[in-house]
Scaffold this motif. Structure first.
Motif, PDB file in Angstrom:
ATOM      1  N   UNK A 129       0.948  -1.286   0.004  1.00  0.00           N
ATOM      2  CA  UNK A 129       0.014   0.062  -0.013  1.00  0.00           C
ATOM      3  C   UNK A 129       0.747   1.189   0.026  1.00  0.00           C
ATOM      4  N   UNK A 130       2.132   1.107   0.346  1.00  0.00           N
ATOM      5  CA  UNK A 130       2.915   2.384  -0.050  1.00  0.00           C
ATOM      6  C   UNK A 130       3.531   2.353  -1.156  1.00  0.00           C
ATOM      7  N   UNK A 131       3.951   3.737  -1.491  1.00  0.00           N
ATOM      8  CA  UNK A 131       4.594   4.018  -2.767  1.00  0.00           C
ATOM      9  C   UNK A 131       6.053   3.718  -2.445  1.00  0.00           C
ATOM     10  N   UNK A 132       6.624   2.455  -3.201  1.00  0.00           N
ATOM     11  CA  UNK A 132       7.925   1.818  -2.964  1.00  0.00           C
ATOM     12  C   UNK A 132       8.686   2.121  -4.236  1.00  0.00           C
ATOM     13  N   UNK A 133      10.108   2.726  -4.161  1.00  0.00           N
ATOM     14  CA  UNK A 133      10.747   2.787  -5.358  1.00  0.00           C
ATOM     15  C   UNK A 133      12.049   2.172  -5.117  1.00  0.00           C
ATOM     16  N   UNK A 134      12.237   0.900  -5.613  1.00  0.00           N
ATOM     17  CA  UNK A 134      13.428  -0.005  -5.131  1.00  0.00           C
ATOM     18  C   UNK A 134      14.212   0.114  -6.271  1.00  0.00           C
ATOM     19  N   UNK A 135      15.582   0.296  -6.246  1.00  0.00           N
ATOM     20  CA  UNK A 135      16.756  -0.153  -7.213  1.00  0.00           C
ATOM     21  C   UNK A 135      17.336  -1.381  -6.807  1.00  0.00           C
ATOM     22  N   UNK A 136      17.436  -2.260  -8.218  1.00  0.00           N
ATOM     23  CA  UNK A 136      18.086  -3.347  -8.095  1.00  0.00           C
ATOM     24  C   UNK A 136      18.875  -3.629  -9.309  1.00  0.00           C
ATOM     25  N   UNK A 137      19.758  -4.553  -9.181  1.00  0.00           N
ATOM     26  CA  UNK A 137      20.424  -4.848 -10.501  1.00  0.00           C
ATOM     27  C   UNK A 137      20.076  -6.182 -10.956  1.00  0.00           C
ATOM     28  N   UNK A 138      19.232  -6.711 -10.217  1.00  0.00           N
ATOM     29  CA  UNK A 138      18.948  -8.152 -10.213  1.00  0.00           C
ATOM     30  C   UNK A 138      17.630  -8.298 -11.019  1.00  0.00           C
ATOM     31  N   UNK A 139      17.491  -8.855 -12.339  1.00  0.00           N
ATOM     32  CA  UNK A 139      16.338  -8.930 -12.700  1.00  0.00           C
ATOM     33  C   UNK A 139      15.281 -10.019 -12.133  1.00  0.00           C
ATOM     34  N   UNK A 140      15.939 -10.922 -11.520  1.00  0.00           N
ATOM     35  CA  UNK A 140      14.929 -11.697 -10.872  1.00  0.00           C
ATOM     36  C   UNK A 140      14.228 -11.241  -9.669  1.00  0.00           C
ATOM     37  N   UNK A 141      14.953 -10.254  -9.058  1.00  0.00           N
ATOM     38  CA  UNK A 141      14.397  -9.537  -7.883  1.00  0.00           C
ATOM     39  C   UNK A 141      13.303  -8.295  -8.312  1.00  0.00           C
ATOM     40  N   UNK A 142      13.428  -8.080  -9.615  1.00  0.00           N
ATOM     41  CA  UNK A 142      12.798  -7.018 -10.276  1.00  0.00           C
ATOM     42  C   UNK A 142      11.196  -7.648 -10.528  1.00  0.00           C
ATOM     43  N   UNK A 143      11.470  -8.912 -10.963  1.00  0.00           N
ATOM     44  CA  UNK A 143      10.399  -9.647 -11.613  1.00  0.00           C
ATOM     45  C   UNK A 143       9.607 -10.045 -10.416  1.00  0.00           C
ATOM     46  N   UNK A 144      10.132 -10.430  -9.250  1.00  0.00           N
ATOM     47  CA  UNK A 144       9.862 -10.785  -7.981  1.00  0.00           C
ATOM     48  C   UNK A 144       8.703  -9.716  -7.316  1.00  0.00           C
ATOM     49  N   UNK A 145       9.290  -8.717  -7.258  1.00  0.00           N
ATOM     50  CA  UNK A 145       8.783  -7.543  -6.508  1.00  0.00           C
ATOM     51  C   UNK A 145       8.136  -6.680  -7.452  1.00  0.00           C
ATOM     52  N   UNK A 146       8.277  -6.423  -8.579  1.00  0.00           N
ATOM     53  CA  UNK A 146       7.859  -5.477  -9.419  1.00  0.00           C
ATOM     54  C   UNK A 146       6.309  -5.387  -9.609  1.00  0.00           C
ATOM     55  N   UNK A 147       5.600  -4.375  -9.447  1.00  0.00           N
ATOM     56  CA  UNK A 147       4.211  -4.063 -10.013  1.00  0.00           C
ATOM     57  C   UNK A 147       4.458  -3.158 -11.066  1.00  0.00           C
ATOM     58  N   UNK A 148       5.527  -2.384 -11.425  1.00  0.00           N
ATOM     59  CA  UNK A 148       5.780  -1.545 -12.338  1.00  0.00           C
ATOM     60  C   UNK A 148       7.160  -1.469 -12.385  1.00  0.00           C
ATOM     61  N   UNK A 149       7.932  -1.954 -13.550  1.00  0.00           N
ATOM     62  CA  UNK A 149       9.323  -1.968 -13.569  1.00  0.00           C
ATOM     63  C   UNK A 149       9.801  -1.229 -14.614  1.00  0.00           C
ATOM     64  N   UNK A 150      10.752  -0.346 -14.539  1.00  0.00           N
ATOM     65  CA  UNK A 150      11.425   0.604 -15.706  1.00  0.00           C
ATOM     66  C   UNK A 150      13.015   0.278 -15.327  1.00  0.00           C
ATOM     67  N   UNK A 151      13.539   0.539 -16.561  1.00  0.00           N
ATOM     68  CA  UNK A 151      15.063   0.455 -16.776  1.00  0.00           C
ATOM     69  C   UNK A 151      15.503   2.004 -17.152  1.00  0.00           C
ATOM     70  N   UNK A 152      16.366   2.371 -16.511  1.00  0.00           N
ATOM     71  CA  UNK A 152      17.018   3.669 -16.933  1.00  0.00           C
ATOM     72  C   UNK A 152      18.534   3.038 -17.537  1.00  0.00           C
ATOM     73  N   UNK A 153      18.721   3.512 -18.837  1.00  0.00           N
ATOM     74  CA  UNK A 153      19.841   3.251 -19.577  1.00  0.00           C
ATOM     75  C   UNK A 153      19.922   4.012 -20.880  1.00  0.00           C
ATOM     76  N   UNK A 154      21.103   3.758 -21.636  1.00  0.00           N
ATOM     77  CA  UNK A 154      21.311   4.365 -22.917  1.00  0.00           C
ATOM     78  C   UNK A 154      21.987   5.565 -22.727  1.00  0.00           C
ATOM     79  N   UNK A 155      22.366   6.085 -23.956  1.00  0.00           N
ATOM     80  CA  UNK A 155      22.913   7.246 -24.332  1.00  0.00           C
ATOM     81  C   UNK A 155      22.385   7.943 -25.507  1.00  0.00           C
TER      82      UNK A 155
END
Ligand SMILES: Nc1ncnc2c1ncn2[C@@H]1O[C@H](COP(=O)(O)OP(=O)(O)OP(=O)(O)O)[C@@H](O)[C@H]1O
Length: 245
Positions: free
Chosen positions: A178-204
């Protein structure tokens, strides 16, 4: 309106020593949900979190929310390191915010939270007496004690072994519901396990890539087929689009 606000990033720019890290960054982090931020090393994830927390100044662009209260008063920030004070007990560490604000300490509530994270037996111990996983849970307890609607977590479980990490993911998903959580991870498994909204910051130049939502409630079970599939899809996407190069 949700009590846990949605956070909007508009045309945000970050420079260090007059060198741009990112510019014209636009995205949002959904209220009341687990928002996961993945990304290349050095792309600016931690800095973005610090800007949201008000720990880094904003020189260009805006960070706003759909709540009338100031964002800074709604945020609890959990850094990569547990930042426990070595000279005082776990219980006192959990209540450190009250002490710093010169407010009355809520000992009963702090003990209840320590129990929730499985640390009731460690309340009177010092940080050096705890394992890495226990220290992380103590840091989580301190974050929960603050009871803010927005929780920012910078790679909170990166130093943990895989079993402790899995348990911590479960605690976190349950206790921060119920809280607004923003969690940084390097681990795609963790991202998929916990993510309700997943974004990637990358590129040039740096940009945001939205990852398609994954079905099911969090924390997704490690053996769930959709978690395995989502992780494979995410990895594939990152490789195909050359995102994490
Ligand atoms: N205090 C600072 N002074 C100068 N440059 C900095 C400072 N902090 C960060 N940087 C630079 O800004 C860029 C973004 O750093 P940041 O820590 O936000 O990235 P990140 O995506 O969180 O990286 P990582 O995944 O490796 O933790 C990096 O190039 C980094 O070297």
């Amino acid at each position: 309106m949700s009590t846990a606000p949605t956070i909007y990033i508009s045309n945000l720019r970050l420079d260090y020593k007059n060198k741009p890290v990112f510019s014209e960054l636009n995205t949002s982090f959904t209220g009341g949900m687990f928002n996961i931020l993945l990304g290349t090393s050095g792309v600016g994830k931690s800095s973005l979190l610090k800007m949201i927390a008000g720990l880094l100044p904003i020189t260009q662009g805006e960070i706003t929310s759909d709540h009338s209260e100031a964002l800074s008063s709604q945020i609890s920030y959990m850094a990569q390191q547990d930042l426990l004070m070595p000279w005082t007990t776990i219980l006192q560490n959990v209540m450190i915010g009250s002490k710093l604000r010169k407010e009355k300490k809520e000992k009963t509530r702090a003990l209840h939270i320590l129990k929730q994270v499985g640390l009731d037996g460690a309340a009177n111990q010092f940080p050096f007496q705890l394992s890495g996983g226990m220290r992380q849970r103590a840091a989580l307890a301190r974050t929960l004690y603050e009871n803010r609607p927005v929780i920012l977590m910078d790679e909170p479980f990166s130093a943990l072994d895989s079993v402790t990490r899995s348990k911590m993911q479960e605690y976190t998903a349950d206790l921060l519901k119920g809280k607004t959580v923003i969690l940084i991870t390097h681990d795609p498994f963790e991202a998929c396990r916990l993510g309700e909204n997943i974004q990637v910051l990358a590129g040039n130049p740096v940009q945001i890539y939205d990852i398609p939502p994954i079905e099911g409630t969090i924390p997704r079970h490690p053996e769930a087929l959709n978690l395995q599939q989502a992780q494979a899809h995410l990895l594939n996407l990152l490789i195909e689009k050359n995102i994490l190069q």
